[in-house]
Motif scaffolding. Structure first.
Motif, PDB file in Angstrom:
ATOM      1  N   TYR A  22       4.680  17.494  73.658  1.00  0.00           N
ATOM      2  CA  TYR A  22       5.268  18.729  74.171  1.00  0.00           C
ATOM      3  C   TYR A  22       4.225  19.834  74.071  1.00  0.00           C
ATOM      4  O   TYR A  22       3.447  19.884  73.122  1.00  0.00           O
ATOM      5  CB  TYR A  22       6.537  19.081  73.372  1.00  0.00           C
ATOM      6  N   PHE A  80       7.595  23.145  65.775  1.00  0.00           N
ATOM      7  CA  PHE A  80       7.819  22.913  64.346  1.00  0.00           C
ATOM      8  C   PHE A  80       6.514  22.779  63.571  1.00  0.00           C
ATOM      9  O   PHE A  80       6.493  22.296  62.450  1.00  0.00           O
ATOM     10  CB  PHE A  80       8.680  21.663  64.138  1.00  0.00           C
ATOM     11  N   MET A 135       4.865  16.670  68.738  1.00  0.00           N
ATOM     12  CA  MET A 135       6.023  15.808  68.995  1.00  0.00           C
ATOM     13  C   MET A 135       6.033  15.501  70.486  1.00  0.00           C
ATOM     14  O   MET A 135       5.470  16.257  71.286  1.00  0.00           O
ATOM     15  CB  MET A 135       7.317  16.492  68.581  1.00  0.00           C
ATOM     16  N   TYR A 179      11.252  13.582  72.467  1.00  0.00           N
ATOM     17  CA  TYR A 179      11.791  13.933  71.149  1.00  0.00           C
ATOM     18  C   TYR A 179      12.326  15.352  71.166  1.00  0.00           C
ATOM     19  O   TYR A 179      13.433  15.623  70.695  1.00  0.00           O
ATOM     20  CB  TYR A 179      10.705  13.780  70.085  1.00  0.00           C
ATOM     21  N   PHE A 180      11.542  16.284  71.705  1.00  0.00           N
ATOM     22  CA  PHE A 180      11.954  17.681  71.689  1.00  0.00           C
ATOM     23  C   PHE A 180      13.177  17.913  72.572  1.00  0.00           C
ATOM     24  O   PHE A 180      14.055  18.713  72.226  1.00  0.00           O
ATOM     25  CB  PHE A 180      10.803  18.604  72.078  1.00  0.00           C
ATOM     26  N   VAL A 214      15.609  15.805  73.051  1.00  0.00           N
ATOM     27  CA  VAL A 214      16.755  15.354  72.258  1.00  0.00           C
ATOM     28  C   VAL A 214      17.094  16.417  71.211  1.00  0.00           C
ATOM     29  O   VAL A 214      18.272  16.732  70.983  1.00  0.00           O
ATOM     30  CB  VAL A 214      16.488  13.972  71.623  1.00  0.00           C
ATOM     31  N   HIS A 215      16.083  16.995  70.588  1.00  0.00           N
ATOM     32  CA  HIS A 215      16.322  18.089  69.636  1.00  0.00           C
ATOM     33  C   HIS A 215      17.061  19.248  70.315  1.00  0.00           C
ATOM     34  O   HIS A 215      18.007  19.807  69.752  1.00  0.00           O
ATOM     35  CB  HIS A 215      15.014  18.602  69.038  1.00  0.00           C
ATOM     36  N   LEU A 216      16.621  19.624  71.523  1.00  0.00           N
ATOM     37  CA  LEU A 216      17.270  20.731  72.229  1.00  0.00           C
ATOM     38  C   LEU A 216      18.737  20.433  72.500  1.00  0.00           C
ATOM     39  O   LEU A 216      19.587  21.321  72.413  1.00  0.00           O
ATOM     40  CB  LEU A 216      16.545  21.037  73.544  1.00  0.00           C
ATOM     41  N   THR A 233      20.684  18.512  70.600  1.00  0.00           N
ATOM     42  CA  THR A 233      21.430  18.617  69.336  1.00  0.00           C
ATOM     43  C   THR A 233      21.601  20.084  68.934  1.00  0.00           C
ATOM     44  O   THR A 233      22.624  20.455  68.355  1.00  0.00           O
ATOM     45  CB  THR A 233      20.779  17.811  68.199  1.00  0.00           C
ATOM     46  N   HIS A 234      20.634  20.908  69.259  1.00  0.00           N
ATOM     47  CA  HIS A 234      20.728  22.351  69.016  1.00  0.00           C
ATOM     48  C   HIS A 234      21.893  22.932  69.820  1.00  0.00           C
ATOM     49  O   HIS A 234      22.696  23.711  69.305  1.00  0.00           O
ATOM     50  CB  HIS A 234      19.395  23.010  69.396  1.00  0.00           C
ATOM     51  N   TYR A 250      25.225  21.752  68.272  1.00  0.00           N
ATOM     52  CA  TYR A 250      25.493  22.466  67.015  1.00  0.00           C
ATOM     53  C   TYR A 250      26.124  23.826  67.307  1.00  0.00           C
ATOM     54  O   TYR A 250      27.175  24.183  66.760  1.00  0.00           O
ATOM     55  CB  TYR A 250      24.184  22.623  66.239  1.00  0.00           C
TER      56      TYR A 250
END
Length: 148
Positions: free
Chosen positions: A110, A115, A119, A123-124, A126-128, A130-131, A134
């Motif tokens: 990316y 962080f 990464m 991966y990022f 998927v993180h976005l 989950t953010h 949340y």
């Protein structure tokens, strides 16, 4: 392909966010915050929209979007209609940008070290997601607390 799955789940949860915003009994309730709940649903929505437009739209899609993160948490009394319109526009950005990514693009590093460590783009993304999930949960809980 992961991008098709990500588009589908980003759209699913952005549609859920839209339904949450529409379900508030009044626009004023969107902006209720307290000592115990310091982020209103309105500000969380602006944060989600800004986050996705920055990291997907501007960074990956070179959209020219300029993020003003501090306003995501300080701006108030944006209308339901403006928030919903922004959610829909964000869905379009996600479909456009992610729809153009290849498997090879997802494996690349990316462009920004968010962080402090490298990464992959996949991966990022998927993180976005989950953010988003949340904060969607926080908006749902906020609305249900106020609707008692």
């Amino acid at each position: 392909m992961l991008t098709a799955t990500l588009i589908k789940i980003f759209h699913r949860d952005l549609d859920s966010l839209k339904r949450e915003i529409e379900s508030y009994q009044s626009e004023d309730q969107l902006w209720v915050a307290s000592r115990d709940i310091c982020n209103s649903a309105g500000n969380l929505s602006l944060h989600i929209i800004g986050n996705l437009n920055h990291f997907i739209g501007a960074i990956l899609g070179h959209s020219g979007y300029v993020r003003q993160r501090n306003l995501e948490f300080t701006r108030t009394h944006v209308s339901k209609l403006e928030i919903i319109t922004s959610i829909e526009a964000t869905k379009g950005i996600i479909a456009d940008v992610l729809g153009k990514l290849s498997t090879s693009d997802l494996e690349k590093e990316y462009e920004v070290r968010v962080f402090g460590e490298p990464m992959s783009t996949g991966y990022f993304l998927v993180h976005l997601f989950t953010h988003l999930a949340y904060h969607l949960g926080q908006v749902n809980y906020h609305r249900r607390l106020l609707d008692r």
